[in-house]
Design a protein around this motif. Structure first.
Motif, PDB file in Angstrom:
ATOM      1  N   THR A 102       0.794  -1.216   0.000  1.00  0.00           N
ATOM      2  CA  THR A 102       0.000   0.000   0.000  1.00  0.00           C
ATOM      3  C   THR A 102       0.831   1.272   0.000  1.00  0.00           C
ATOM      4  N   VAL A 103       2.014   1.247   0.594  1.00  0.00           N
ATOM      5  CA  VAL A 103       2.826   2.465   0.695  1.00  0.00           C
ATOM      6  C   VAL A 103       3.993   2.360  -0.267  1.00  0.00           C
ATOM      7  N   ALA A 104       3.828   2.919  -1.453  1.00  0.00           N
ATOM      8  CA  ALA A 104       4.881   2.856  -2.460  1.00  0.00           C
ATOM      9  C   ALA A 104       5.936   3.913  -2.189  1.00  0.00           C
ATOM     10  N   PRO A 105       7.185   3.636  -2.529  1.00  0.00           N
ATOM     11  CA  PRO A 105       8.263   4.596  -2.284  1.00  0.00           C
ATOM     12  C   PRO A 105       8.205   5.769  -3.253  1.00  0.00           C
ATOM     13  N   GLU A 106       8.722   6.899  -2.820  1.00  0.00           N
ATOM     14  CA  GLU A 106       8.881   8.046  -3.697  1.00  0.00           C
ATOM     15  C   GLU A 106      10.118   7.826  -4.572  1.00  0.00           C
ATOM     16  N   PRO A 107      10.170   8.451  -5.763  1.00  0.00           N
ATOM     17  CA  PRO A 107      11.359   8.307  -6.606  1.00  0.00           C
ATOM     18  C   PRO A 107      12.653   8.660  -5.884  1.00  0.00           C
ATOM     19  N   SER A 108      12.621   9.674  -5.018  1.00  0.00           N
ATOM     20  CA  SER A 108      13.833  10.051  -4.290  1.00  0.00           C
ATOM     21  C   SER A 108      14.290   8.935  -3.356  1.00  0.00           C
ATOM     22  N   ASP A 109      13.318   8.186  -2.790  1.00  0.00           N
ATOM     23  CA  ASP A 109      13.669   7.055  -1.928  1.00  0.00           C
ATOM     24  C   ASP A 109      14.420   5.987  -2.715  1.00  0.00           C
ATOM     25  N   ILE A 110      13.940   5.730  -3.936  1.00  0.00           N
ATOM     26  CA  ILE A 110      14.593   4.744  -4.790  1.00  0.00           C
ATOM     27  C   ILE A 110      16.013   5.197  -5.124  1.00  0.00           C
ATOM     28  N   GLY A 111      16.141   6.470  -5.461  1.00  0.00           N
ATOM     29  CA  GLY A 111      17.459   7.013  -5.789  1.00  0.00           C
ATOM     30  C   GLY A 111      18.439   6.865  -4.642  1.00  0.00           C
ATOM     31  N   HIS A 112      17.988   7.230  -3.423  1.00  0.00           N
ATOM     32  CA  HIS A 112      18.864   7.121  -2.262  1.00  0.00           C
ATOM     33  C   HIS A 112      19.225   5.661  -1.991  1.00  0.00           C
ATOM     34  N   TYR A 113      18.283   4.750  -2.202  1.00  0.00           N
ATOM     35  CA  TYR A 113      18.519   3.324  -1.987  1.00  0.00           C
ATOM     36  C   TYR A 113      19.664   2.840  -2.870  1.00  0.00           C
ATOM     37  N   TYR A 114      19.608   3.182  -4.162  1.00  0.00           N
ATOM     38  CA  TYR A 114      20.626   2.710  -5.086  1.00  0.00           C
ATOM     39  C   TYR A 114      21.905   3.543  -5.051  1.00  0.00           C
ATOM     40  N   ASP A 115      21.875   4.676  -4.355  1.00  0.00           N
ATOM     41  CA  ASP A 115      23.099   5.450  -4.156  1.00  0.00           C
ATOM     42  C   ASP A 115      23.966   4.870  -3.044  1.00  0.00           C
ATOM     43  N   HIS A 116      23.418   3.940  -2.256  1.00  0.00           N
ATOM     44  CA  HIS A 116      24.142   3.393  -1.109  1.00  0.00           C
ATOM     45  C   HIS A 116      25.411   2.667  -1.566  1.00  0.00           C
ATOM     46  N   LYS A 117      26.414   2.712  -0.724  1.00  0.00           N
ATOM     47  CA  LYS A 117      27.711   2.099  -1.054  1.00  0.00           C
ATOM     48  C   LYS A 117      27.622   0.590  -1.249  1.00  0.00           C
ATOM     49  N   VAL A 118      26.569  -0.039  -0.715  1.00  0.00           N
ATOM     50  CA  VAL A 118      26.381  -1.472  -0.938  1.00  0.00           C
ATOM     51  C   VAL A 118      26.365  -1.781  -2.431  1.00  0.00           C
ATOM     52  N   PHE A 119      25.795  -0.871  -3.214  1.00  0.00           N
ATOM     53  CA  PHE A 119      25.681  -1.126  -4.645  1.00  0.00           C
ATOM     54  C   PHE A 119      26.985  -0.867  -5.389  1.00  0.00           C
ATOM     55  N   ASP A 120      27.930  -0.173  -4.751  1.00  0.00           N
ATOM     56  CA  ASP A 120      29.284  -0.137  -5.297  1.00  0.00           C
ATOM     57  C   ASP A 120      29.876  -1.536  -5.244  1.00  0.00           C
ATOM     58  N   LEU A 121      29.655  -2.210  -4.124  1.00  0.00           N
ATOM     59  CA  LEU A 121      30.132  -3.586  -3.981  1.00  0.00           C
ATOM     60  C   LEU A 121      29.461  -4.505  -4.993  1.00  0.00           C
ATOM     61  N   MET A 122      28.174  -4.331  -5.206  1.00  0.00           N
ATOM     62  CA  MET A 122      27.428  -5.241  -6.069  1.00  0.00           C
ATOM     63  C   MET A 122      27.728  -5.062  -7.555  1.00  0.00           C
ATOM     64  N   THR A 123      28.502  -4.031  -7.897  1.00  0.00           N
ATOM     65  CA  THR A 123      28.934  -3.921  -9.299  1.00  0.00           C
ATOM     66  C   THR A 123      29.890  -5.047  -9.664  1.00  0.00           C
ATOM     67  N   GLN A 124      30.422  -5.741  -8.658  1.00  0.00           N
ATOM     68  CA  GLN A 124      31.295  -6.880  -8.925  1.00  0.00           C
ATOM     69  C   GLN A 124      30.506  -8.109  -9.355  1.00  0.00           C
ATOM     70  N   LEU A 125      29.196  -8.103  -9.151  1.00  0.00           N
ATOM     71  CA  LEU A 125      28.350  -9.244  -9.495  1.00  0.00           C
ATOM     72  C   LEU A 125      27.842  -9.107 -10.919  1.00  0.00           C
ATOM     73  N   GLY A 126      28.070 -10.116 -11.741  1.00  0.00           N
ATOM     74  CA  GLY A 126      27.486 -10.135 -13.081  1.00  0.00           C
ATOM     75  C   GLY A 126      27.826  -8.931 -13.926  1.00  0.00           C
ATOM     76  N   ASP A 127      29.063  -8.435 -13.854  1.00  0.00           N
ATOM     77  CA  ASP A 127      29.483  -7.274 -14.638  1.00  0.00           C
ATOM     78  C   ASP A 127      28.585  -6.067 -14.371  1.00  0.00           C
ATOM     79  N   GLY A 128      28.095  -5.958 -13.140  1.00  0.00           N
ATOM     80  CA  GLY A 128      27.266  -4.813 -12.777  1.00  0.00           C
ATOM     81  C   GLY A 128      25.786  -5.017 -12.995  1.00  0.00           C
ATOM     82  N   ASN A 129      25.364  -6.172 -13.460  1.00  0.00           N
ATOM     83  CA  ASN A 129      23.928  -6.438 -13.608  1.00  0.00           C
ATOM     84  C   ASN A 129      23.259  -6.452 -12.244  1.00  0.00           C
ATOM     85  N   LEU A 130      22.054  -5.899 -12.177  1.00  0.00           N
ATOM     86  CA  LEU A 130      21.283  -5.871 -10.937  1.00  0.00           C
ATOM     87  C   LEU A 130      19.919  -6.528 -11.119  1.00  0.00           C
ATOM     88  N   HIS A 131      19.808  -7.404 -12.098  1.00  0.00           N
ATOM     89  CA  HIS A 131      18.501  -7.995 -12.388  1.00  0.00           C
ATOM     90  C   HIS A 131      18.536  -9.513 -12.266  1.00  0.00           C
TER      91      HIS A 131
END
Length: 276
Positions: free
Chosen positions: A4-33
């Motif tokens: 029922t409570v969908a995130p705002e676009p800014s929330d999504i942006g901040h989520y994927y700006d997290h340093k965790v996703f710097d680490l996850m660029t090592q997975l699958g040549d940077g694929n996130l799907h």
């Protein structure tokens, strides 16, 4: 999971700006799907290979001609856009609400020698800054699940593509829309997934935005091994995760990923539509 409570676009942006996703660029040549395994996982593809196969299936559905201009809605780190550009000799404009993803995607395109045909911009998909009919096609590879107003996104996409344009989507969905059905697992802190759509609602959302639906295919079975792939990778990189988010954050991250794979109401689809 919260429907029922969908995130705002800014929330999504901040989520994927997290340093965790710097680490996850090592997975699958940077694929996130998700990955795609033919025959429901009986094929012995690695997780990395299956992610490439997912993008291949999207390219096949898009079927652009050389020189076409394609809008990539929710581009992630840019890996699928670059795979598309190489496979079909097209121009790709990828968009994301994450500034970090956009910077990373543009850097990777330059390093790959693709900057003349692949670029990325920080854009909200519900308010596209592009001219009417300025793209030949568009796609959304596992980004619609974050969109709080899917019809608005599809309406904007319809506006910026030419007549005859195709739009393939790969998306996580609810297979069981009955809210009274007990959940089999609890996922904490996952409002990032709160905009998921019931599988049966997708055709009407497309049509309301002006699209003709060509396909809606349940590929839950073909993508199911993804959950194990992510959990295995997270466990293998425990120390690196702990350095970024601490032990408690790591345990929550691992728990959430494992729990997603135990929820039978979650599924995955290919949907393809065409602009009349």
């Amino acid at each position: 999971m919260n429907k029922t409570v969908a995130p705002e676009p800014s929330d999504i942006g901040h989520y994927y700006d997290h340093k965790v996703f710097d680490l996850m660029t090592q997975l699958g040549d940077g694929n996130l799907h998700y990955g795609y395994w033919f025959d429901g996982g009986e094929q012995q593809a690695t997780f990395d290979e299956a992610m490439v196969q997912m993008t291949d299936e999207m390219i096949r559905r898009l079927d652009p001609a050389p020189g076409d201009r394609v809008l990539d809605i929710g581009c992630g780190n840019g890996t699928p856009a670059m795979q598309l550009a190489r496979a079909r000799d097209v121009e790709v404009v990828g968009i994301s609400v994450s500034a970090r993803q956009v910077e990373r995607g543009n850097r990777r395109a330059r390093e790959a020698g693709l900057a003349d045909r692949v670029r990325f911009e920080q854009v909200d998909a519900m308010n596209l800054p592009f001219d009417d009919g300025s793209f030949d096609h568009c796609w959304a590879l596992e980004s619609m699940l974050h969109m709080p107003d899917k019809q608005q996104v599809l309406t904007e996409a319809h506006r910026v593509v030419k007549p005859g344009a195709r739009m393939p989507i790969a998306d996580m969905v609810y297979l069981n829309p009955d809210p009274s059905r007990p959940r089999t697992a609890t996922v904490s802190d996952t409002t990032i997934y709160a905009a998921l759509t019931d599988i049966g609602d997708y055709p009407d959302i497309f049509r309301a935005a002006g699209w003709t639906v060509l396909e809606l295919t349940d590929i839950t079975r073909e993508t199911a091994k993804t959950y194990d792939g992510y959990v295995e990778w997270i466990r293998a990189h425990r120390d690196e995760y702990v350095d970024i988010i601490g032990v408690e954050g790591y345990e929550l991250f691992l728990h959430n990923q494992a729990a997603l794979g135990k929820m039978p109401e979650l599924g995955y689809i290919f949907a393809t539509a065409q602009r009349p």
